[in-house]
Motif scaffolding. Structure first.
Motif, PDB file in Angstrom:
ATOM      1  N   SER A 175       1.229  -1.120  -0.113  1.00  0.00           N
ATOM      2  CA  SER A 175       0.098   0.446   0.287  1.00  0.00           C
ATOM      3  C   SER A 175       0.986   0.973   0.073  1.00  0.00           C
ATOM      4  N   ASP A 176       0.299   2.093   0.317  1.00  0.00           N
ATOM      5  CA  ASP A 176       0.462   3.231  -0.026  1.00  0.00           C
ATOM      6  C   ASP A 176       1.569   3.437   1.087  1.00  0.00           C
ATOM      7  N   LEU A 177       1.200   3.428   2.276  1.00  0.00           N
ATOM      8  CA  LEU A 177       1.890   3.525   3.343  1.00  0.00           C
ATOM      9  C   LEU A 177       2.338   2.782   3.970  1.00  0.00           C
ATOM     10  N   ASP A 178       3.089   0.980   3.047  1.00  0.00           N
ATOM     11  CA  ASP A 178       3.578   0.262   3.846  1.00  0.00           C
ATOM     12  C   ASP A 178       5.274   0.353   3.303  1.00  0.00           C
ATOM     13  N   ARG A 220       3.872  -3.693   7.721  1.00  0.00           N
ATOM     14  CA  ARG A 220       2.579  -3.305   7.494  1.00  0.00           C
ATOM     15  C   ARG A 220       1.991  -1.563   8.098  1.00  0.00           C
ATOM     16  N   VAL A 221       1.747  -0.676   7.154  1.00  0.00           N
ATOM     17  CA  VAL A 221       1.570   0.429   7.859  1.00  0.00           C
ATOM     18  C   VAL A 221       0.168   0.625   7.783  1.00  0.00           C
ATOM     19  N   LEU A 247      -0.273   2.392  12.957  1.00  0.00           N
ATOM     20  CA  LEU A 247      -0.094   1.243  13.488  1.00  0.00           C
ATOM     21  C   LEU A 247       1.015   0.735  12.337  1.00  0.00           C
ATOM     22  N   GLU A 248       2.002   0.206  12.841  1.00  0.00           N
ATOM     23  CA  GLU A 248       2.990  -1.068  12.435  1.00  0.00           C
ATOM     24  C   GLU A 248       3.169  -1.861  12.982  1.00  0.00           C
ATOM     25  N   SER A 274       2.682   5.724  16.717  1.00  0.00           N
ATOM     26  CA  SER A 274       2.132   7.341  17.586  1.00  0.00           C
ATOM     27  C   SER A 274       1.071   7.992  17.081  1.00  0.00           C
ATOM     28  N   ARG A 275       0.746   8.819  17.960  1.00  0.00           N
ATOM     29  CA  ARG A 275      -0.638   9.540  18.435  1.00  0.00           C
ATOM     30  C   ARG A 275      -0.425  10.838  17.566  1.00  0.00           C
TER      31      ARG A 275
END
Length: 398
Positions: free
Chosen positions: A186-189, A209-210, A257-258, A264-265
């Motif tokens: 995905s774009d975030l992975d 996986r992000v 989430l990873e 992070s938040r």
């Protein structure tokens, strides 16, 4: 006189005939001898077989007769010194050039092998099951043939929280490897190492996986306490005028989430659902005459007394967890500058200076606090443990 002319004709014939007979006999014998020395052999040249009639005595002479000059790389079924015999089968094959590109190494071979597989076996070139060969093993060898060998590397791949898999690949880059294994990103992975890195043997590739999710949390907002002087109350006494109530705020976070774990938040918005209501406490200011108790003197401004001080925190194991003092003071919201006293020694509401602690107000009492003993409130349990129990001086301010 010409004697020849006088010889009888018959005599001439008698002399000539034997000579001719002898000559004919010699010709016949010679012809027969030549025919006897001829030999028919099957000669195979580069896979094509033909019958050759030769008078050569040896294989070497035969090749010279056929104008063939063998090299050391060529194949010849017999030694050059082998004698030629009738019905003999002789095979000759010329070596051809094969170029092998094995990863970064290039080697040129001369071979008489018929197929690629035979060539690899002859030259002891090992091809593992996961390696890639540019030409099929059953392909016929031709001159100047080029073979490319792509060696497979063993790598380990971890996809998110799944188990690590060991695979063999001939991919050049991590990106090509992931496509080969049909692992979509995905774009975030993220991928460690990067997708542009070169694949090497025993490499470990982690696909992380992000994902971003929204987390909505409702949090209480502690009410504040307002203290107002009241001359109708005796000094040291406090009275709750208005009970406070906590507010409520809705906080919206973007959480990253990873592999399912929060890394992070970020707070993106706040929405106040309920405003906190202040707690109002009346503080007595009416002066009264305090009598000494238990052999101690009244609290007089400027007076210093020696006490045994013990630190505590509102969240201790034996506390009720509300954080309120005997006078209703909120220690959660205002943890600093509060002491618990024996009111007969130090009246409630008295401002003091505690050695090793600082300025404070007597806002609490306790069943174990009798005579010259005080408790000092600290903002955490660990800080209270560090302070422990000490003998200190307390100076009355007002």
């Amino acid at each position: 006189m010409n004697l020849k002319s006088k010889l009888p004709t018959v005599f001439k014939h008698k002399v000539f005939m034997p000579v001719v007979t002898v000559l004919l006999l010699l010709v016949v014998v010679g012809f027969v001898g030549l025919e006897v020395t001829k030999k028919d052999i099957a000669f195979t040249h580069n896979g094509e077989t033909q019958t050759v009639v030769t008078r050569a005595e040896t294989v070497e002479a035969l090749l010279e007769e056929l104008e063939i000059n063998p090299s050391e790389d060529d194949y010849l079924s017999h030694e050059l010194t082998t004698n030629i015999s009738s019905d003999m089968e002789v095979e000759y094959k010329e070596a051809v050039e094969v170029v092998v590109n094995d990863q970064a190494n290039t080697t040129t071979y001369m071979t008489t092998a018929s197929t690629v597989g035979e060539f690899l076996e002859t030259e002891n070139i090992q091809i593992a099951s996961h390696d890639e060969l540019s030409v099929a093993s059953d392909e016929v060898i031709t001159d100047t043939l080029t073979l490319d060998i792509d060696r497979a590397a063993k790598v380990s791949i971890t996809d998110g929280t799944n188990e690590t898999n060991a695979v063999y690949t001939t991919a050049d880059t991590v990106e090509a490897l992931l496509k080969e294994q049909q692992l979509e990103l995905s774009d975030l992975d993220r991928v460690e190492p990067g997708i542009d890195k070169t694949v090497t043997a025993d490499m470990t590739v982690d696909v992380i996986r992000v994902e971003e999710v929204t987390d909505v949390v409702e949090e209480e907002v502690a009410f504040s306490t307002v203290r107002k002087n009241d001359s109708s109350l005796t000094k040291g006494k406090e009275q709750v005028v208005t009970s406070g109530s906590n507010g409520l705020v809705e906080k919206r976070y973007t959480v990253v989430l990873e592999n399912g774990e929060e890394v992070s938040r970020e707070l993106v918005s706040e929405d106040v659902k309920k405003e906190a209501a202040q707690r109002v406490v009346a503080v007595g200011t009416k002066a009264i005459q305090q009598a000494p108790s238990r052999g101690t003197s009244s609290a007089v401004a400027g007076k210093t007394i020696t006490v045994e001080a013990t630190a505590y925190n509102w969240n201790c194991a034996t506390c009720d967890g509300r954080g309120l003092t005997a006078t209703g003071y909120n220690l959660k919201a205002n943890p600093d500058g509060v002491i618990a006293v024996d009111p007969s020694v130090i009246p409630l509401g008295t401002k003091v200076y505690v050695e090793g602690y600082g300025y404070a107000v007597a806002r609490d009492t306790g069943g174990a606090i009798k005579g010259n003993r005080i408790d000092v409130h600290l903002s955490s349990i660990s800080a209270a443990r560090q302070f422990g129990r000490q003998t200190v001086k307390v100076t009355i301010i007002e």
